[in-house]
Motif scaffolding. Structure first.
Motif, PDB file in Angstrom:
ATOM      1  N   SER A  32      94.617  80.932  19.681  1.00 23.11           N
ATOM      2  CA  SER A  32      93.984  79.951  20.559  1.00 23.11           C
ATOM      3  C   SER A  32      93.688  78.675  19.790  1.00 23.11           C
ATOM      4  CB  SER A  32      92.687  80.517  21.139  1.00 23.11           C
ATOM      5  OG  SER A  32      91.716  80.676  20.115  1.00 23.11           O
ATOM      6  N   SER A  33      93.407  77.624  20.528  1.00 28.34           N
ATOM      7  CA  SER A  33      92.982  76.369  19.914  1.00 28.34           C
ATOM      8  C   SER A  33      91.465  76.380  19.757  1.00 28.34           C
ATOM      9  CB  SER A  33      93.399  75.184  20.784  1.00 28.34           C
ATOM     10  OG  SER A  33      92.772  74.000  20.331  1.00 28.34           O
ATOM     11  N   PRO A  34      90.952  76.123  18.570  1.00 26.32           N
ATOM     12  CA  PRO A  34      89.489  76.066  18.410  1.00 26.32           C
ATOM     13  C   PRO A  34      88.868  74.921  19.200  1.00 26.32           C
ATOM     14  CG  PRO A  34      90.605  75.285  16.430  1.00 26.32           C
ATOM     15  CD  PRO A  34      91.661  75.862  17.310  1.00 26.32           C
ATOM     16  N   LEU A  35      89.677  73.910  19.546  1.00 28.73           N
ATOM     17  CA  LEU A  35      89.136  72.777  20.304  1.00 28.73           C
ATOM     18  C   LEU A  35      88.811  73.183  21.734  1.00 28.73           C
ATOM     19  CD1 LEU A  35      91.573  69.965  19.076  1.00 28.73           C
ATOM     20  CD2 LEU A  35      89.295  70.536  18.211  1.00 28.73           C
ATOM     21  N   GLY A  36      89.584  74.133  22.278  1.00 23.46           N
ATOM     22  CA  GLY A  36      89.350  74.552  23.656  1.00 23.46           C
ATOM     23  C   GLY A  36      88.174  75.488  23.816  1.00 23.46           C
ATOM     24  N   GLY A  37      87.652  76.024  22.723  1.00 22.54           N
ATOM     25  CA  GLY A  37      86.556  76.986  22.813  1.00 22.54           C
ATOM     26  C   GLY A  37      85.220  76.438  22.371  1.00 22.54           C
ATOM     27  N   ILE A  38      85.079  75.119  22.284  1.00 24.89           N
ATOM     28  CA  ILE A  38      83.824  74.531  21.802  1.00 24.89           C
ATOM     29  C   ILE A  38      82.731  74.688  22.858  1.00 24.89           C
ATOM     30  CG2 ILE A  38      82.694  72.390  21.121  1.00 24.89           C
ATOM     31  CD1 ILE A  38      85.316  71.473  19.922  1.00 24.89           C
ATOM     32  N   LYS A  39      81.608  75.273  22.445  1.00 24.67           N
ATOM     33  CA  LYS A  39      80.444  75.455  23.305  1.00 24.67           C
ATOM     34  C   LYS A  39      79.194  75.077  22.507  1.00 24.67           C
ATOM     35  CE  LYS A  39      82.831  77.608  26.623  1.00 24.67           C
ATOM     36  NZ  LYS A  39      84.099  77.825  25.939  1.00 24.67           N
ATOM     37  N   LEU A  40      78.049  75.147  23.215  1.00 23.04           N
ATOM     38  CA  LEU A  40      76.779  74.773  22.586  1.00 23.04           C
ATOM     39  C   LEU A  40      75.684  75.737  23.008  1.00 23.04           C
ATOM     40  CD1 LEU A  40      74.934  72.708  21.039  1.00 23.04           C
ATOM     41  CD2 LEU A  40      74.653  71.539  23.243  1.00 23.04           C
ATOM     42  N   ASN A  41      74.898  76.201  22.032  1.00 23.61           N
ATOM     43  CA  ASN A  41      73.635  76.871  22.321  1.00 23.61           C
ATOM     44  C   ASN A  41      72.656  76.539  21.196  1.00 23.61           C
ATOM     45  OD1 ASN A  41      73.759  78.966  20.168  1.00 23.61           O
ATOM     46  ND2 ASN A  41      75.455  79.793  21.401  1.00 23.61           N
ATOM     47  N   THR A  42      71.390  76.782  21.416  1.00 25.61           N
ATOM     48  CA  THR A  42      70.377  76.370  20.434  1.00 25.61           C
ATOM     49  C   THR A  42      70.318  77.300  19.236  1.00 25.61           C
ATOM     50  OG1 THR A  42      68.739  77.576  21.762  1.00 25.61           O
ATOM     51  CG2 THR A  42      68.916  75.191  22.104  1.00 25.61           C
ATOM     52  N   ILE A  43      70.984  78.442  19.285  1.00 24.04           N
ATOM     53  CA  ILE A  43      71.000  79.372  18.148  1.00 24.04           C
ATOM     54  C   ILE A  43      72.045  78.931  17.129  1.00 24.04           C
ATOM     55  CG2 ILE A  43      71.337  81.765  17.454  1.00 24.04           C
ATOM     56  CD1 ILE A  43      70.690  82.453  20.455  1.00 24.04           C
ATOM     57  N   GLN A  44      73.260  78.722  17.592  1.00 27.88           N
ATOM     58  CA  GLN A  44      74.362  78.359  16.706  1.00 27.88           C
ATOM     59  C   GLN A  44      74.598  76.865  16.640  1.00 27.88           C
ATOM     60  OE1 GLN A  44      77.085  81.021  19.041  1.00 27.88           O
ATOM     61  NE2 GLN A  44      77.774  81.614  16.998  1.00 27.88           N
ATOM     62  N   GLY A  45      74.064  76.112  17.594  1.00 31.08           N
ATOM     63  CA  GLY A  45      74.456  74.715  17.730  1.00 31.08           C
ATOM     64  C   GLY A  45      75.838  74.653  18.350  1.00 31.08           C
ATOM     65  N   TRP A  46      76.602  73.637  17.944  1.00 25.81           N
ATOM     66  CA  TRP A  46      77.992  73.574  18.401  1.00 25.81           C
ATOM     67  C   TRP A  46      78.781  74.688  17.724  1.00 25.81           C
ATOM     68  CZ3 TRP A  46      79.122  70.767  22.470  1.00 25.81           C
ATOM     69  CH2 TRP A  46      78.323  69.661  22.776  1.00 25.81           C
ATOM     70  N   HIS A  47      79.495  75.465  18.529  1.00 27.28           N
ATOM     71  CA  HIS A  47      80.246  76.594  17.965  1.00 27.28           C
ATOM     72  C   HIS A  47      81.574  76.722  18.689  1.00 27.28           C
ATOM     73  CE1 HIS A  47      79.491  79.411  21.390  1.00 27.28           C
ATOM     74  NE2 HIS A  47      78.463  78.611  21.564  1.00 27.28           N
ATOM     75  N   THR A  48      82.475  77.456  18.080  1.00 31.06           N
ATOM     76  CA  THR A  48      83.794  77.635  18.679  1.00 31.06           C
ATOM     77  C   THR A  48      84.349  78.988  18.305  1.00 31.06           C
ATOM     78  OG1 THR A  48      85.989  76.631  18.999  1.00 31.06           O
ATOM     79  CG2 THR A  48      85.097  76.640  16.753  1.00 31.06           C
ATOM     80  N   ASN A  49      85.391  79.397  19.036  1.00 33.61           N
ATOM     81  CA  ASN A  49      86.093  80.654  18.787  1.00 33.61           C
ATOM     82  C   ASN A  49      87.531  80.374  18.374  1.00 33.61           C
ATOM     83  OD1 ASN A  49      84.024  82.558  19.554  1.00 33.61           O
ATOM     84  ND2 ASN A  49      84.389  81.958  21.675  1.00 33.61           N
ATOM     85  N   LEU A  50      88.016  81.151  17.455  1.00 39.39           N
ATOM     86  CA  LEU A  50      89.430  81.150  17.092  1.00 39.39           C
ATOM     87  C   LEU A  50      89.925  82.570  17.332  1.00 39.39           C
ATOM     88  CD1 LEU A  50      91.710  79.391  15.928  1.00 39.39           C
ATOM     89  CD2 LEU A  50      91.107  80.266  13.669  1.00 39.39           C
ATOM     90  N   ALA A  51      90.837  82.735  18.285  1.00 41.25           N
ATOM     91  CA  ALA A  51      91.271  84.069  18.695  1.00 41.25           C
ATOM     92  C   ALA A  51      92.736  84.292  18.354  1.00 41.25           C
ATOM     93  CB  ALA A  51      91.051  84.256  20.192  1.00 41.25           C
ATOM     94  N   PHE A  52      93.018  85.442  17.757  1.00 40.94           N
ATOM     95  CA  PHE A  52      94.386  85.887  17.468  1.00 40.94           C
ATOM     96  C   PHE A  52      94.683  87.075  18.386  1.00 40.94           C
ATOM     97  CE2 PHE A  52      92.500  84.101  13.696  1.00 40.94           C
ATOM     98  CZ  PHE A  52      93.475  83.254  13.200  1.00 40.94           C
ATOM     99  N   ASN A  53      95.775  86.975  19.150  1.00 45.98           N
ATOM    100  CA  ASN A  53      96.119  88.027  20.103  1.00 45.98           C
ATOM    101  C   ASN A  53      97.512  88.571  19.827  1.00 45.98           C
ATOM    102  OD1 ASN A  53      93.931  87.960  22.452  1.00 45.98           O
ATOM    103  ND2 ASN A  53      94.333  85.850  21.842  1.00 45.98           N
TER     104      ASN A  53
END
Length: 661
Positions: free
Chosen positions: A278-299
């Motif tokens: 996956s693209s890490p740019l497409g998984g960018i989210k925000l919460n107050t625990i992690q701040g800005w965070h993202t996922n990198l997924a290998f399938n």
């Protein structure tokens, strides 16, 4: 397979079935199947799916459309006798024009032919528009049916043809389903013919020769259809060749700049394998625990055979938060056993888990409320775990879901304090029981949990293909019985036992729309949970935004964790969607094609009684884009003795979106 003008046959298929019918029950066995361009394919044609019976009071087409000969048809139609003629059997047939009184009501238009003296249907040609069906993508559906006397006893269908025209985003598609009935044998069907399988495709059905079809076919092929069979058979031979598969894979596997945004995939068609990142740019989210965070997924997906559906899916997910600076890797591996529908799933790693594991607020919606309005509704903890789950049908209508898990759970605190309105308000803490103190909510501990859920769908019917089994919903509700627990003796620090039961169903309320209900009850027996994580949490909502699939599962204004319980509870969700039955009768307003909806929700625990009454308008928008629903919600809270907290609140608006958050 389309020509230079982008026109041509998209799908072409023929089939021969034996159809059994008795006392409202039916079964179909497909003996012969031919699919253009797929010599191993099995047709999805079904005579049962073509069974639109105009002797019934209504016909189900997204909404229930009134038959022109229904008991209450005079309320919806005007009729005009066009004329009368004798048919080839010497039967005098009346041609009657069917005229809807309201173009926006659930009605047909066209002609129906009635036999003089017998007063039954000789034939019909009736159409329905998008205004009547509520299907904006469908321009017109036309039903053409003919009946003939069988053995002098009954008039039975001889042919049934459905034409459709549809279009969206510049594409126009038309099609025809033609069903010809023959070789009736009245009075021969037995109870043994009508078993639990309502539709069965024989494995040898796709082995018939062209000569077989040429002698069997009741409707001759058009020139366009003959050309389509020849062209697609040639295309299939080329597309199944190793050289072609390798060529297509090479083109697909080339890296493109757009893959940085959308992700990259690599496939090997001959080995039936696919890899993707996956693209890490497409998984960018925000919460107050992690701040800005993202996922990198290998399938990785591996199909073992084309026919039996055995598949292994493996996913490695890597999550990282900029403010928290912690990596969370997780491996998920799922094996599908094929036709049996059994599924085995192994999960190992570390993840951020919401206190309510059903995720009452999505990552995307929480990101928006956190960044724009400084309202951080998501509350979560850190979980390092190893889990194993098995699910599948063990008998007709009965499925089991079994899981076990060992986890280490740690409390988390806020590490982010940004957003658009930093002076507007303070973020609440990550402790769902104390919004003010940004401190760990509990001490680190381990849990050995396990559970089992039995789902029972009475009178379930089966659809059997040689390589798969599908299941049809019955008229009965679905029942679920579940146990979830943890035992301290199994190397864990947690001890509790929870029993739950659930019954739910959606029903078509004839022409009056659709009604659905969802009733859930549960109780902790023996040891009650001490950790707040293990309380039973309810699907609340504090954002005033609800997605379309949540109305029979979520409360519309309930706080996420204020009424969580470690004792007993009962919750009920009711909803009625009138699907235009009321609003389509109001002048001017009917042109908007809105739908009136209403419902009731309650929650009763050992301490609180909470309920919501809501009424609203659905299908708001234009054309295909009808994504908005607005409800006025009237919540009420009462407290059981000895607590006194009776509150009656003013109505509030909640907005529903037909989008995935």
């Amino acid at each position: 397979s389309l020509d230079s003008t982008r026109q041509g046959v998209v799908y072409l298929s023929e089939s021969l079935s034996h159809l059994y019918y008795k006392n409202g029950k039916s079964k179909e066995v497909l003996y012969s199947s031919k699919v253009s361009g797929d010599d191993q394919g099995y047709s999805f044609n079904s005579a049962q799916e073509m069974n639109f019976n105009f002797y019934n009071n209504s016909i189900s087409l997204n909404k229930e459309l009134i038959s022109p000969i229904a008991k209450n048809a005079m309320n919806y139609y005007n009729y005009q006798l066009v004329g009368a003629e004798y048919d080839e059997r010497g039967q005098l047939v009346n041609k009657i024009k069917v005229i809807p009184k309201n173009a926006y009501s659930n009605t047909f238009y066209g002609h129906i032919y009635i036999n003089e003296d017998l007063w039954n249907i000789n034939s019909l040609a009736l159409s329905a528009t998008k205004k009547a069906t509520g299907l904006p993508i469908i321009d017109t559906l036309t039903f053409t049916q003919s009946y003939e006397p069988t053995s002098g006893i009954a008039w039975t269908p001889s042919s049934n043809i459905i034409d459709f025209r549809m279009g969206a985003f510049g594409f126009e598609v038309g099609g025809k389903f033609a069903c010809v009935y023959s070789n009736y044998e009245l009075g021969t069907v037995t109870a043994a013919d009508l078993d639990k399988v309502v539709y069965e495709v024989l494995e040898e059905s796709n082995d018939r020769s062209d000569a077989y079809w040429d002698t069997l076919r009741p409707i001759p092929l058009t020139q366009e259809e003959r050309t389509d069979y020849r062209r697609k058979d040639s295309i299939r031979i080329i597309r199944e060749s190793p050289a072609y598969l390798d060529s297509v894979d090479r083109i697909h596997n080339e890296f493109d700049f757009s893959d940085i945004l959308s992700g990259y995939s690599y496939r090997n068609s001959q080995r039936k394998s696919r890899y993707a990142i996956s693209s890490p740019l497409g998984g960018i989210k925000l919460n107050t625990i992690q701040g800005w965070h993202t996922n990198l997924a290998f399938n990785h997906t591996k199909r073992f055979t084309k026919e039996n559906g055995k598949i292994l899916r493996t996913k490695i997910n890597l999550n990282y938060g900029l403010s928290e600076k912690i990596y969370r890797p997780q491996l998920t591996s799922t094996y599908l056993f094929g036709k049996s529908n059994f599924r085995l799933t192994l999960i190992a790693g570390r993840k951020l888990e919401q206190y309510n594991s059903a995720n009452p607020i999505s990552d995307l919606l929480n990101s928006l409320t956190t960044f724009i309005d400084r309202k951080n509704y998501l509350k979560a903890y850190d979980k390092k775990h190893l889990s194993l789950a098995f699910n599948g049908y063990v008998a007709r209508g009965i499925s089991l879901n079994i899981f076990s898990e060992y986890a280490n759970r740690s409390a988390l605190i806020n590490n982010y304090n940004g957003g658009l309105q930093q002076d507007a308000r303070n973020f609440t803490s990550n402790n769902p029981q104390d919004a003010r103190r940004n401190e760990p909510a509990f001490s680190e501990h381990q849990v050995a949990a396990f559970g089992i859920e039995l789902k029972w769908e009475p009178a379930q019917k089966l659809v059997k293909y040689p390589n798969a089994i599908f299941r049809q919903n019955s008229d009965w509700p679905t029942f679920r019985f579940a146990y979830k627990g943890a035992i301290r003796a199994l190397s864990g620090d947690v001890n509790f036992h929870l029993l739950t039961a659930r019954i739910n169903k959606r029903y078509q309320a004839s022409i009056y729309g659709e009604i659905g209900f969802n009733l859930i009850a549960g109780k902790f027996v023996g040891n009650r949970p001490e950790e707040f994580i293990d309380y039973y949490h309810f699907m609340g909502n504090q954002t005033h935004i609800v997605t379309s699939g949540a109305y029979l599962a979520n409360y519309l204004l309930l706080p996420y964790y204020d009424y969580s319980t470690n004792d007993h509870f009962i919750q009920l969700h009711l909803q009625h969607n009138f699907k235009g039955y009321i609003l389509s009768k109001i002048p001017l307003l009917k042109r908007l094609e809105w739908r009136l909806v209403g419902g009731y929700k309650l929650l009763d625990t050992e301490s609180y009684f909470y309920d919501e009454l809501h009424i609203g308008i659905d299908n708001i928008g234009f054309g295909l884009f009808r994504f908005l629903r607005i409800d006025a919600v009237f919540p009420r809270l009462l407290c059981h003795q000895p607590i006194d907290c009776s509150i009656s609140r003013k109505p509030q608006l909640v907005f529903g979106l037909n989008l995935s958050f």
